[in-house]
Design an enzyme around this catalytic site. Structure first.
Site, mmCIF file in Angstrom:
data_model
loop_
_atom_site.group_PDB
_atom_site.id
_atom_site.type_symbol
_atom_site.label_atom_id
_atom_site.label_comp_id
_atom_site.label_asym_id
_atom_site.label_seq_id
_atom_site.Cartn_x
_atom_site.Cartn_y
_atom_site.Cartn_z
ATOM 1 N N GLU A 157 -10.364 -12.552 2.314
ATOM 2 C CA GLU A 157 -8.957 -12.407 1.944
ATOM 3 C C GLU A 157 -8.245 -13.763 1.904
ATOM 4 O O GLU A 157 -7.223 -13.913 1.236
ATOM 5 C CB GLU A 157 -8.261 -11.452 2.931
ATOM 6 C CG GLU A 157 -6.896 -10.999 2.461
ATOM 7 C CD GLU A 157 -6.285 -9.894 3.300
ATOM 8 O OE1 GLU A 157 -7.038 -9.172 3.993
ATOM 9 O OE2 GLU A 157 -5.053 -9.747 3.265
ATOM 10 N N ARG A 173 -2.634 1.197 -6.598
ATOM 11 C CA ARG A 173 -1.670 1.024 -5.503
ATOM 12 C C ARG A 173 -0.313 0.521 -5.944
ATOM 13 O O ARG A 173 0.713 1.020 -5.493
ATOM 14 C CB ARG A 173 -2.249 0.044 -4.489
ATOM 15 C CG ARG A 173 -3.439 0.634 -3.811
ATOM 16 C CD ARG A 173 -4.051 -0.314 -2.841
ATOM 17 N NE ARG A 173 -5.083 0.423 -2.120
ATOM 18 C CZ ARG A 173 -5.914 -0.116 -1.269
ATOM 19 N NH1 ARG A 173 -5.845 -1.413 -1.013
ATOM 20 N NH2 ARG A 173 -6.806 0.605 -0.652
ATOM 21 N N HIS A 188 0.837 -1.195 0.000
ATOM 22 C CA HIS A 188 0.000 0.000 0.000
ATOM 23 C C HIS A 188 0.869 1.239 0.000
ATOM 24 O O HIS A 188 1.798 1.347 0.799
ATOM 25 C CB HIS A 188 -0.892 -0.017 1.248
ATOM 26 C CG HIS A 188 -2.034 0.922 1.177
ATOM 27 N ND1 HIS A 188 -1.857 2.279 1.200
ATOM 28 C CD2 HIS A 188 -3.363 0.707 1.071
ATOM 29 C CE1 HIS A 188 -3.043 2.863 1.117
ATOM 30 N NE2 HIS A 188 -3.978 1.928 1.034
ATOM 31 N N LEU A 233 -13.426 -5.130 1.227
ATOM 32 C CA LEU A 233 -14.626 -5.169 2.065
ATOM 33 C C LEU A 233 -15.789 -5.666 1.223
ATOM 34 O O LEU A 233 -16.598 -6.491 1.646
ATOM 35 C CB LEU A 233 -14.918 -3.773 2.628
ATOM 36 C CG LEU A 233 -13.792 -3.158 3.466
ATOM 37 C CD1 LEU A 233 -14.214 -1.793 4.011
ATOM 38 C CD2 LEU A 233 -13.427 -4.079 4.630
HETATM 39 C C1 LIG Z 1 -5.365 -1.207 7.947
HETATM 40 C C2 LIG Z 1 -6.222 -1.781 6.859
HETATM 41 C C3 LIG Z 1 -7.109 -0.967 6.158
HETATM 42 C C4 LIG Z 1 -7.920 -1.485 5.159
HETATM 43 N N1 LIG Z 1 -8.793 -0.655 4.507
HETATM 44 C C5 LIG Z 1 -9.615 -1.180 3.575
HETATM 45 C C6 LIG Z 1 -10.598 -0.366 2.945
HETATM 46 O O1 LIG Z 1 -10.730 0.822 3.222
HETATM 47 N N2 LIG Z 1 -11.398 -0.930 2.033
HETATM 48 C C7 LIG Z 1 -11.308 -2.254 1.699
HETATM 49 O O2 LIG Z 1 -12.093 -2.711 0.882
HETATM 50 N N3 LIG Z 1 -10.398 -3.040 2.296
HETATM 51 C C8 LIG Z 1 -9.547 -2.541 3.223
HETATM 52 N N4 LIG Z 1 -8.621 -3.359 3.825
HETATM 53 C C9 LIG Z 1 -8.617 -4.793 3.530
HETATM 54 C C10 LIG Z 1 -9.728 -5.488 4.263
HETATM 55 O O3 LIG Z 1 -9.930 -4.892 5.518
HETATM 56 C C11 LIG Z 1 -9.469 -6.962 4.506
HETATM 57 O O4 LIG Z 1 -8.982 -7.558 3.358
HETATM 58 C C12 LIG Z 1 -10.737 -7.672 4.909
HETATM 59 O O5 LIG Z 1 -11.373 -6.996 5.952
HETATM 60 C C13 LIG Z 1 -10.474 -9.094 5.296
HETATM 61 O O6 LIG Z 1 -11.638 -9.648 5.836
HETATM 62 P P1 LIG Z 1 -11.716 -11.186 6.164
HETATM 63 O O7 LIG Z 1 -13.065 -11.422 6.715
HETATM 64 O O8 LIG Z 1 -11.321 -11.971 4.975
HETATM 65 O O9 LIG Z 1 -10.594 -11.440 7.256
HETATM 66 P P2 LIG Z 1 -10.324 -10.795 8.709
HETATM 67 O O10 LIG Z 1 -11.205 -9.660 8.994
HETATM 68 O O11 LIG Z 1 -8.858 -10.611 8.802
HETATM 69 O O12 LIG Z 1 -10.777 -11.919 9.697
HETATM 70 C C14 LIG Z 1 -10.027 -13.066 9.916
HETATM 71 C C15 LIG Z 1 -10.728 -13.875 10.961
HETATM 72 O O13 LIG Z 1 -10.139 -15.160 11.039
HETATM 73 C C16 LIG Z 1 -9.817 -15.476 12.373
HETATM 74 N N5 LIG Z 1 -8.644 -16.346 12.328
HETATM 75 C C17 LIG Z 1 -7.494 -16.191 11.650
HETATM 76 N N6 LIG Z 1 -6.695 -17.243 11.851
HETATM 77 C C18 LIG Z 1 -7.339 -18.083 12.665
HETATM 78 C C19 LIG Z 1 -7.032 -19.354 13.220
HETATM 79 N N7 LIG Z 1 -5.903 -19.976 12.944
HETATM 80 N N8 LIG Z 1 -7.951 -19.898 14.050
HETATM 81 C C20 LIG Z 1 -9.127 -19.294 14.319
HETATM 82 N N9 LIG Z 1 -9.470 -18.116 13.802
HETATM 83 C C21 LIG Z 1 -8.582 -17.516 12.983
HETATM 84 C C22 LIG Z 1 -9.586 -14.169 13.052
HETATM 85 O O14 LIG Z 1 -9.806 -14.322 14.430
HETATM 86 C C23 LIG Z 1 -10.643 -13.304 12.377
HETATM 87 O O15 LIG Z 1 -11.874 -13.490 13.025
HETATM 88 C C24 LIG Z 1 -7.824 -2.846 4.831
HETATM 89 C C25 LIG Z 1 -6.927 -3.663 5.519
HETATM 90 C C26 LIG Z 1 -6.118 -3.141 6.513
HETATM 91 C C27 LIG Z 1 -5.166 -4.051 7.205
#
Ligand SMILES: Cc1cc2nc3c(=O)[nH]c(=O)nc-3n(C[C@H](O)[C@H](O)[C@H](O)COP(=O)(O)OP(=O)(O)OC[C@H]3O[C@@H](n4cnc5c(N)ncnc54)[C@H](O)[C@@H]3O)c2cc1C
Ligand code: SF4
Ligand code: FES
Lengths: 636, 248
Positions: A425, A330, A266, A441
């Site tokens: 992700e 990006r 980023h 998101l």
């Molecule tokens: C600082 C930041 C800003 C961002 N801003 C944006 C934005 O403005 N717009 C956008 O579209 N995207 C943005 N992104 C990207 C986006 O936030 C993420 O890609 C997205 O939220 C991922 O969601 P997810 O549900 O896949 O995973 P996550 O929200 O990372 O959730 C992972 C889950 O898995 C669980 N988990 C992981 N490993 C284990 C394990 N071994 N055992 C049990 N549980 C586990 C965790 O506890 C958690 O509950 C941003 C990312 C970051 C880091």
């Protein structure tokens, strides 16, 4: 192995509807006989678990934090895209589709991306209905902002806390199902293995992080929504607990890992300050709506930024990419910043930084408007750096942020292991070689609210419910997990896992970060076995008096990151082209842009575990472009 | 910088717990408070001793995991979370006392880690709009006045850290619950269940063992998201209004 995407045939706009019609249903009375395990409570897992429970399935959710609400989705700042065309600026499903395919540098599946653009509209409606407090205009209508890689304004937001609010929306839906008894929540539980019975995903092994007990859980389908593997670089914008363990242990059981080398850097993060630093903080891309990026024209210019006259500044993004300017995608913006710093033009201590300047915007719009738009981001910046960005330009530098790669899934988000679905992700699905801002998101919620509930139903319709954990496969997996933990504790070394993690991360960043080459990747691949050997000999994981042992949790994650780095580097080495975030120095055009090679590399690399001591095995899913013609990505 | 730490150590919920003294050297002003603890933990690991357990994840002030009493103040000397507390706010040679949140409803699990699941249960009692996935009308069908949206967002920013409870001498969760209730109560989507929500959440809060509010405003003073105590008054009005109206 033949990789079947299972994308339906027919016109692009009809594929998803057609697929929904073809998929089987489960009778309402039978739904409660099925049990689905959802690992992860971020946007993807939280929304999926709530939606499945609403349909009538029994669901168990797991996360490593103390509450589902703390998943790292909470940290997303800028916003979420949707093709609503509320601005009347020419947006449409087709345009969001095209922007995303192009942004991904033509390394994603057309059918998936189109579906994502289609359901993007429903996501906003759903979130509004839940009470997500999106920004509004004076007329009460939803407001939008712009993000990189798009010329329309399609990003919905809640100040600088969009991820937090969307996640709290999903969490509230989940809470409603927990209260109704259809979801059982297991916070502070870490998944440590996938259990397969007759080649089908049937359960997981988790560790209760409070008592230290190892538990078996069985289900009729397993969903992994465990987020990205950014911490393979040690310093990243990810949370400290983010890990590759869940997906990597599934990989060890035979799930394919796709495109691990596509990692997004980023452009706008706060620069690194010291050796002890434990994470990097993102400054949302939305800041590029009003901030202008520049460096001094002369190397090592030590003047204060406001003492450097306009004529001696290089607004390099505006110069190189006039039609997108500061909102170039990006990968391109990050590389441009790196080039400027490599040329000695960087600012701040160590010279790894560029200015993000709001002086013009403040003059044009006034400080109150800027405060309203970005107040919390400016505050966060000041908190961390001790500098006031209303007065002096921010200093920013690229940092690891997002993983486009992840477990391979077909159009229905199922991995090559039947019954193992991967969302958010954690999968590789929609962003190709580079993700556009505000699209993660969107994808997480698309997967969880609008895709997986249908496709998991279709899968369950074909399986007999109820397996139980009293099977040799569970015993074997449990023993394996116990073995890894014992080995870690028996090392009785002197060095903390963090020291190894930092060393690994620095190496992966230096050799496989914003630019890679055959030489750097081979160097990395030679170095990893050495780190691994020292890690297992010298890691220190003391026993604790109670069940809680954060040192043990962390060491296990670092062990997996070390092994995973090898797969990542192998992937980067094998892909002999530059595309999106994957920039191989050998493959660039005369003016330094990525030189993609569609003739030979228009495929998804899906890696299969080669077994102890063997290199991973490559499988290719060839990408067919029926509707768009891959072209040279130009933002000039 | 060199700091003397007095850190609470407690092996498990049943253990009595005690303070342990440590010295950390080489602390720099740019370090965050948690990075300073990382340094100490690495030192403990090199000596083969168990590390100090503490909750943390995002390290950027948004997940609400981190939770420490630092010299008697929730989240330390500056406004913001523990992870966003920087060592430039401490002086060389200073003694720093580090304790977990102390509240009946937040039992200590290990060292500085407490059990905040009571917050989850309060939200399960009614902190949602009862709407299923699918079939929601177009987002712009429901105009929301900008001021209401902004105010709802002010409340919705709560990160669920529990500092308000830890700072309150009654260990009251009023600020947290008021923030939750007000977020939905200020939006049109939240109206149909408004009465039921506030009554259910307040009842759950009492059941979980949080204390009463006696208007000390300590909560507001330590809240890292500057949630206003006005929301408490708002919730009280909502609650009184709801008990007067017969249940739907
Ligand atoms: C600082 C930041 C800003 C961002 N801003 C944006 C934005 O403005 N717009 C956008 O579209 N995207 C943005 N992104 C990207 C986006 O936030 C993420 O890609 C997205 O939220 C991922 O969601 P997810 O549900 O896949 O995973 P996550 O929200 O990372 O959730 C992972 C889950 O898995 C669980 N988990 C992981 N490993 C284990 C394990 N071994 N055992 C049990 N549980 C586990 C965790 O506890 C958690 O509950 C941003 C990312 C970051 C880091
Ligand atoms: S109201 Fe403030 S102090 Fe209390 S939980 Fe929310 S953010 Fe933390
Ligand atoms: S670690 Fe997330 S708020 Fe402090």
């Amino acid at each position: 192995m033949q990789l079947e995407s299972r994308a339906p045939t027919g016109p692009l706009a009809e594929k998803w509807d057609r697929c929904k019609m073809e998929m089987k249903l489960v009778n309402p009375a039978n739904k409660r006989k099925y049990h689905v395990l959802v690992v992860g409570t971020g946007l993807a897992g939280g929304s999926c678990a709530a939606s499945l429970a609403e349909l009538g399935y029994n669901v168990s959710v797991f996360c490593y934090q103390d509450s589902p609400r703390r998943a790292h989705s909470i940290a997303a700042q800028g916003g979420i895209n949707a093709a609503k065309n509320y601005r009347n600026d020419g947006d449409s499903v087709e345009r969001l589709f095209l922007d995303t395919i192009k942004g991904g540098d033509y390394r994603s599946r057309e059918a998936n991306v189109y579906r994502l653009a289609q359901v993007s509209r429903n996501i906003i409606d759903q979130c509004v209905a839940q009470g997500v407090p999106f920004a509004r205009e004076y007329g009460g209508q939803l407001d939008n902002r712009s993000f990189g890689g798009a010329q329309v304004s399609r990003t919905f937001y809640c100040r600088g806390q969009t991820g937090q609010q969307l996640l709290l929306g999903a969490y509230s839906s989940l809470n409603r199902q927990i209260a109704q008894g259809r979801v059982k929540s297991h916070p502070r539980h870490e998944m440590l293995d996938l259990v397969m019975v007759n080649g089908v995903a049937r359960g997981i092994i988790v560790r209760d992080m409070v008592t230290g007990q190892i538990e078996r859980h069985s289900g009729d389908a397993v969903v992994l929504a465990t987020g990205g593997y950014g911490p393979v670089f040690y310093l990243s914008t990810n949370a400290k607990g983010c890990n590759v363990t869940a997906t990597f242990r599934a990989y060890r059981r035979g799930a394919l890992f796709a495109n691990p080398c596509f990692t997004q850097i980023h452009p706008t993060c706060i620069p690194v300050t010291g050796d002890y630093q434990s994470k990097l903080t993102l400054m949302s891309e939305s800041l590029r709506n009003d901030g202008r990026i520049w460096v001094p024209k002369t190397p090592a210019d030590k003047r204060r930024p406001d003492a450097i006259p306009e004529g001696e500044r290089d607004y390099f993004l505006e110069r190189k990419y006039p039609s997108y300017g500061n909102l170039a995608p990006r990968d391109i913006s990050s590389r441009a910043a790196k080039e400027a710093c490599d040329a000695g033009l960087g600012v701040g201590d160590g010279g790894r930084g560029v200015y993000l300047d709001f002086a013009d915007a403040i003059r044009r719009l006034g400080e109150p408007t800027i405060r309203e738009r970005y107040g919390n981001l400016f505050e966060m910046y000041e908190h961390i750096t001790g500098e006031n960005p209303y007065k002096v330009p921010m200093r920013i530098y690229p940092a690891v942020h997002y993983c486009m790669g992840g477990l391979w899934v077909d159009y229905r988000l199922m991995s090559n292991i039947p019954g193992l679905f991967v969302l958010g992700e954690a999968n590789f699905s929609d962003h190709g070689a580079n993700r556009l801002g505000a699209s993660a998101l969107m994808q997480g919620l698309a997967d969880g609210y609008f895709v997986a509930p249908y496709t998991i139903t279709d899968y369950l319709a074909g399986v007999k419910p109820g397996a139980g954990t009293d099977l040799p496969e569970f015993a074997e997996a449990e023993a394996k997990v116990g073995g890894i933990m014992k080995r870690l504790q028996d090392a009785r070394g002197k060095t903390s896992a963090q020291v190894f993690h930092r060393e690994l991360g620095k190496m992966v960043w230096d050799e496989c970060g914003m630019a890679r080459s055959r030489a750097s990747l081979e160097k990395l691949l030679r170095a990893i076995p050495d780190i691994r050997e020292r890690f297992w000999k010298d890691v220190s994981v003391p026993a604790t008096a109670g069940g809680m042992n954060q040192g043990l949790e962390y060491a296990g994650r670092v062990a997996d990151l070390i092994d995973f780095a090898e797969v990542l580097a192998t992937d980067a080495l094998t892909r002999e082209e530059s595309c999106g975030a994957h920039f191989r120095e050998e493959y660039q055009t005369e003016d330094g842009e990525a030189a993609r090679n569609d003739a030979e590399y228009s495929f998804v690399s899906a890696w299969q575990n080669g077994g102890e001591g063997n290199a991973p095995v490559l499988h290719r899913e060839h990408l067919k472009y029926e509707f768009v013609k891959p072209s040279v990505r130009s933002y000039k | 910088m060199k700091l003397h730490l007095k850190v609470w150590r407690q092996a498990g919920p049943q253990d009595a717990g005690r303070f342990e003294n440590h010295t950390v050297e080489g602390v720099t002003p740019d370090m965050s408070f948690l990075e300073m603890l990382d340094v100490l933990n690495n030192k403990l690991l090199a000596q083969g001793k168990p590390t100090i357990a503490f909750d943390h994840d995002c390290r950027e002030g948004i997940c609400g995991s981190c939770s420490m009493m630092i010299n008697g103040r929730a989240h330390g000397p500056t406004r913001g979370t523990t992870c966003q507390t920087y060592m430039r706010n401490f002086t060389d040679g200073q003694t720093v006392v580090i304790e977990p949140w102390r509240a009946r409803a937040f039992p200590v699990m290990c060292d500085l880690v407490v059990d905040r699941s009571a917050f989850d249960r309060i939200q399960q009692a009614g902190g949602y709009v009862s709407v299923n996935t699918g079939g929601a009308p177009d987002g712009n069908c429901l105009p929301v006045p900008k001021d209401n949206a902004e105010k709802a967002m002010d409340a919705a920013q709560c990160i669920g850290c529990g500092a308000c409870v830890a700072a309150c001498k009654n260990a009251s969760a009023m600020l947290f619950v008021a923030a939750k209730v007000s977020h939905l109560g200020l939006l049109p989507q939240g109206q149909p269940e408004r009465s039921r929500r506030v009554l259910a959440m307040v009842a759950k809060m009492d059941e979980e063992g949080f204390g009463n509010c006696t208007n000390q405003y300590e909560c507001e003073a330590v809240c890292p998201k500057a949630i206003s105590a006005d929301f408490i008054a708002r919730m009280n009005r909502d609650q009184i209004g709801s008990t007067l109206i017969p249940a739907e």
